[in-house]
Design a protein around this motif. Structure first.
Motif, PDB file in Angstrom:
ATOM      1  N   GLU A 125       0.853  -1.187   0.000  1.00  0.00           N
ATOM      2  CA  GLU A 125       0.000   0.000   0.000  1.00  0.00           C
ATOM      3  C   GLU A 125       0.889   1.237   0.000  1.00  0.00           C
ATOM      4  N   VAL A 126       0.567   2.210  -0.845  1.00  0.00           N
ATOM      5  CA  VAL A 126       1.292   3.472  -0.887  1.00  0.00           C
ATOM      6  C   VAL A 126       0.384   4.539  -0.289  1.00  0.00           C
ATOM      7  N   VAL A 127       0.892   5.216   0.738  1.00  0.00           N
ATOM      8  CA  VAL A 127       0.141   6.267   1.421  1.00  0.00           C
ATOM      9  C   VAL A 127       0.801   7.600   1.097  1.00  0.00           C
ATOM     10  N   ASN A 128       0.039   8.519   0.521  1.00  0.00           N
ATOM     11  CA  ASN A 128       0.568   9.839   0.193  1.00  0.00           C
ATOM     12  C   ASN A 128       0.629  10.702   1.447  1.00  0.00           C
ATOM     13  N   MET A 129       1.811  11.265   1.685  1.00  0.00           N
ATOM     14  CA  MET A 129       2.040  12.187   2.804  1.00  0.00           C
ATOM     15  C   MET A 129       2.973  13.284   2.295  1.00  0.00           C
ATOM     16  N   ASP A 130       2.418  14.438   2.026  1.00  0.00           N
ATOM     17  CA  ASP A 130       3.206  15.528   1.443  1.00  0.00           C
ATOM     18  C   ASP A 130       4.370  15.963   2.324  1.00  0.00           C
ATOM     19  N   GLN A 131       4.255  15.781   3.627  1.00  0.00           N
ATOM     20  CA  GLN A 131       5.249  16.306   4.557  1.00  0.00           C
ATOM     21  C   GLN A 131       6.511  15.451   4.661  1.00  0.00           C
ATOM     22  N   VAL A 132       6.467  14.177   4.289  1.00  0.00           N
ATOM     23  CA  VAL A 132       7.612  13.297   4.529  1.00  0.00           C
ATOM     24  C   VAL A 132       8.659  13.408   3.435  1.00  0.00           C
ATOM     25  N   ALA A 133       9.889  13.113   3.834  1.00  0.00           N
ATOM     26  CA  ALA A 133      11.006  13.101   2.901  1.00  0.00           C
ATOM     27  C   ALA A 133      11.839  11.852   3.183  1.00  0.00           C
ATOM     28  N   GLU A 134      12.655  11.463   2.224  1.00  0.00           N
ATOM     29  CA  GLU A 134      13.526  10.308   2.424  1.00  0.00           C
ATOM     30  C   GLU A 134      14.391  10.525   3.650  1.00  0.00           C
ATOM     31  N   GLY A 135      14.563   9.462   4.426  1.00  0.00           N
ATOM     32  CA  GLY A 135      15.358   9.552   5.639  1.00  0.00           C
ATOM     33  C   GLY A 135      14.524   9.807   6.892  1.00  0.00           C
ATOM     34  N   ASP A 136      13.267  10.218   6.739  1.00  0.00           N
ATOM     35  CA  ASP A 136      12.395  10.436   7.896  1.00  0.00           C
ATOM     36  C   ASP A 136      12.005   9.094   8.513  1.00  0.00           C
ATOM     37  N   GLU A 137      11.797   9.094   9.822  1.00  0.00           N
ATOM     38  CA  GLU A 137      11.289   7.905  10.504  1.00  0.00           C
ATOM     39  C   GLU A 137       9.772   7.953  10.487  1.00  0.00           C
ATOM     40  N   VAL A 138       9.169   6.815  10.179  1.00  0.00           N
ATOM     41  CA  VAL A 138       7.716   6.729  10.106  1.00  0.00           C
ATOM     42  C   VAL A 138       7.260   5.596  11.010  1.00  0.00           C
ATOM     43  N   LYS A 139       6.239   5.844  11.790  1.00  0.00           N
ATOM     44  CA  LYS A 139       5.661   4.815  12.645  1.00  0.00           C
ATOM     45  C   LYS A 139       4.357   4.354  12.003  1.00  0.00           C
ATOM     46  N   VAL A 140       4.249   3.046  11.761  1.00  0.00           N
ATOM     47  CA  VAL A 140       3.061   2.479  11.126  1.00  0.00           C
ATOM     48  C   VAL A 140       2.330   1.625  12.160  1.00  0.00           C
ATOM     49  N   THR A 141       1.069   1.930  12.366  1.00  0.00           N
ATOM     50  CA  THR A 141       0.228   1.112  13.232  1.00  0.00           C
ATOM     51  C   THR A 141      -0.971   0.648  12.419  1.00  0.00           C
ATOM     52  N   TRP A 142      -1.595  -0.408  12.864  1.00  0.00           N
ATOM     53  CA  TRP A 142      -2.726  -0.962  12.126  1.00  0.00           C
ATOM     54  C   TRP A 142      -3.802  -1.393  13.098  1.00  0.00           C
ATOM     55  N   ASP A 143      -4.995  -1.474  12.585  1.00  0.00           N
ATOM     56  CA  ASP A 143      -6.137  -1.960  13.352  1.00  0.00           C
ATOM     57  C   ASP A 143      -7.003  -2.753  12.389  1.00  0.00           C
ATOM     58  N   MET A 144      -7.211  -4.028  12.686  1.00  0.00           N
ATOM     59  CA  MET A 144      -8.049  -4.853  11.832  1.00  0.00           C
ATOM     60  C   MET A 144      -9.503  -4.694  12.292  1.00  0.00           C
ATOM     61  N   GLU A 145     -10.293  -4.081  11.452  1.00  0.00           N
ATOM     62  CA  GLU A 145     -11.682  -3.831  11.804  1.00  0.00           C
ATOM     63  C   GLU A 145     -12.558  -5.063  11.637  1.00  0.00           C
ATOM     64  N   ASP A 146     -12.271  -5.848  10.613  1.00  0.00           N
ATOM     65  CA  ASP A 146     -13.160  -6.964  10.315  1.00  0.00           C
ATOM     66  C   ASP A 146     -12.382  -8.041   9.575  1.00  0.00           C
ATOM     67  N   LEU A 147     -12.698  -9.274   9.900  1.00  0.00           N
ATOM     68  CA  LEU A 147     -12.144 -10.431   9.177  1.00  0.00           C
ATOM     69  C   LEU A 147     -13.294 -11.395   8.942  1.00  0.00           C
ATOM     70  N   ARG A 148     -13.588 -11.627   7.677  1.00  0.00           N
ATOM     71  CA  ARG A 148     -14.681 -12.530   7.311  1.00  0.00           C
ATOM     72  C   ARG A 148     -14.170 -13.588   6.353  1.00  0.00           C
ATOM     73  N   THR A 149     -14.608 -14.779   6.597  1.00  0.00           N
ATOM     74  CA  THR A 149     -14.332 -15.869   5.659  1.00  0.00           C
ATOM     75  C   THR A 149     -15.669 -16.465   5.258  1.00  0.00           C
ATOM     76  N   SER A 150     -15.699 -16.912   4.047  1.00  0.00           N
ATOM     77  CA  SER A 150     -16.929 -17.550   3.579  1.00  0.00           C
ATOM     78  C   SER A 150     -16.563 -18.774   2.745  1.00  0.00           C
ATOM     79  N   LEU A 151     -17.489 -19.659   2.638  1.00  0.00           N
ATOM     80  CA  LEU A 151     -17.278 -20.920   1.937  1.00  0.00           C
ATOM     81  C   LEU A 151     -17.781 -20.801   0.502  1.00  0.00           C
ATOM     82  N   ILE A 152     -16.914 -21.136  -0.441  1.00  0.00           N
ATOM     83  CA  ILE A 152     -17.293 -21.169  -1.857  1.00  0.00           C
ATOM     84  C   ILE A 152     -17.181 -22.611  -2.319  1.00  0.00           C
ATOM     85  N   ASN A 153     -18.271 -23.162  -2.780  1.00  0.00           N
ATOM     86  CA  ASN A 153     -18.253 -24.544  -3.286  1.00  0.00           C
ATOM     87  C   ASN A 153     -17.773 -24.526  -4.718  1.00  0.00           C
ATOM     88  N   SER A 154     -16.733 -25.287  -4.981  1.00  0.00           N
ATOM     89  CA  SER A 154     -16.249 -25.356  -6.360  1.00  0.00           C
ATOM     90  C   SER A 154     -15.899 -26.761  -6.736  1.00  0.00           C
TER      91      SER A 154
END
Length: 158
Positions: A129-158
């Protein structure tokens, strides 16, 4: 004018401040003179500060189909699904941040075709995933956090 004869002693204090005590008597006027000179140690320390440049949010939906391996029995019913995001690489470029990672998942299911009816299957889905952030430049430290809102699995018969 008279001359001063001085004795000196050096003192060291626990605070790190050092002093020299000069004392003597003036030959001309017989006045006792005490002079104390303090010396301080100068410490140089580099101080590193972080400057907050901005924050960006994005939402990613991952969708993929997985086949049950031949060594495992077919799925009758899904009991539970679980997942975790693993960030594998964060690259900072001029004006954007590239995030590589994977969703690792596990599915617990029931099969009616086996003597042991409960089985599991796991796998992973890679993402970038590419996230646009106008303020950042090469060499900057970036902290990435995530939150999984939903996880769904479903059955597909094939």
């Amino acid at each position: 004018m008279g001359t001063l004869a001085f004795l000196y002693s050096v003192c060291a204090h626990t605070s790190g401040i050092k002093s020299i005590l000069l004392s003597g008597r003036c030959n001309y006027c017989a006045v006792l003179v005490h002079i104390c000179i303090f010396f301080m140690e100068i410490l140089k320390k580099r101080i590193r500060t972080n400057q907050f440049k901005g924050r960006a949010f994005t939402q990613v939906t991952l969708d993929d189909d997985f086949n049950v391996p031949d060594v495992r029995p077919d799925i009758d019913k899904i009991i539970e699904e679980n997942g975790d995001i693993k960030i594998t690489e964060v690259r900072v470029m001029e004006g954007k941040v590239s995030i590589h990672g994977k969703l690792e998942f596990a599915v617990l299911y029931v099969s009616g075709y086996d003597a042991r009816p409960i089985h599991h299957m796991d796998g992973s889905i890679d993402f970038e995933e590419v996230v646009n952030m106008d303020q950042v430049a090469e060499g900057d430290e970036v902290k990435v956090t995530w939150d999984m809102e939903d996880l769904r699995t479903s059955l597909i018969n094939s």
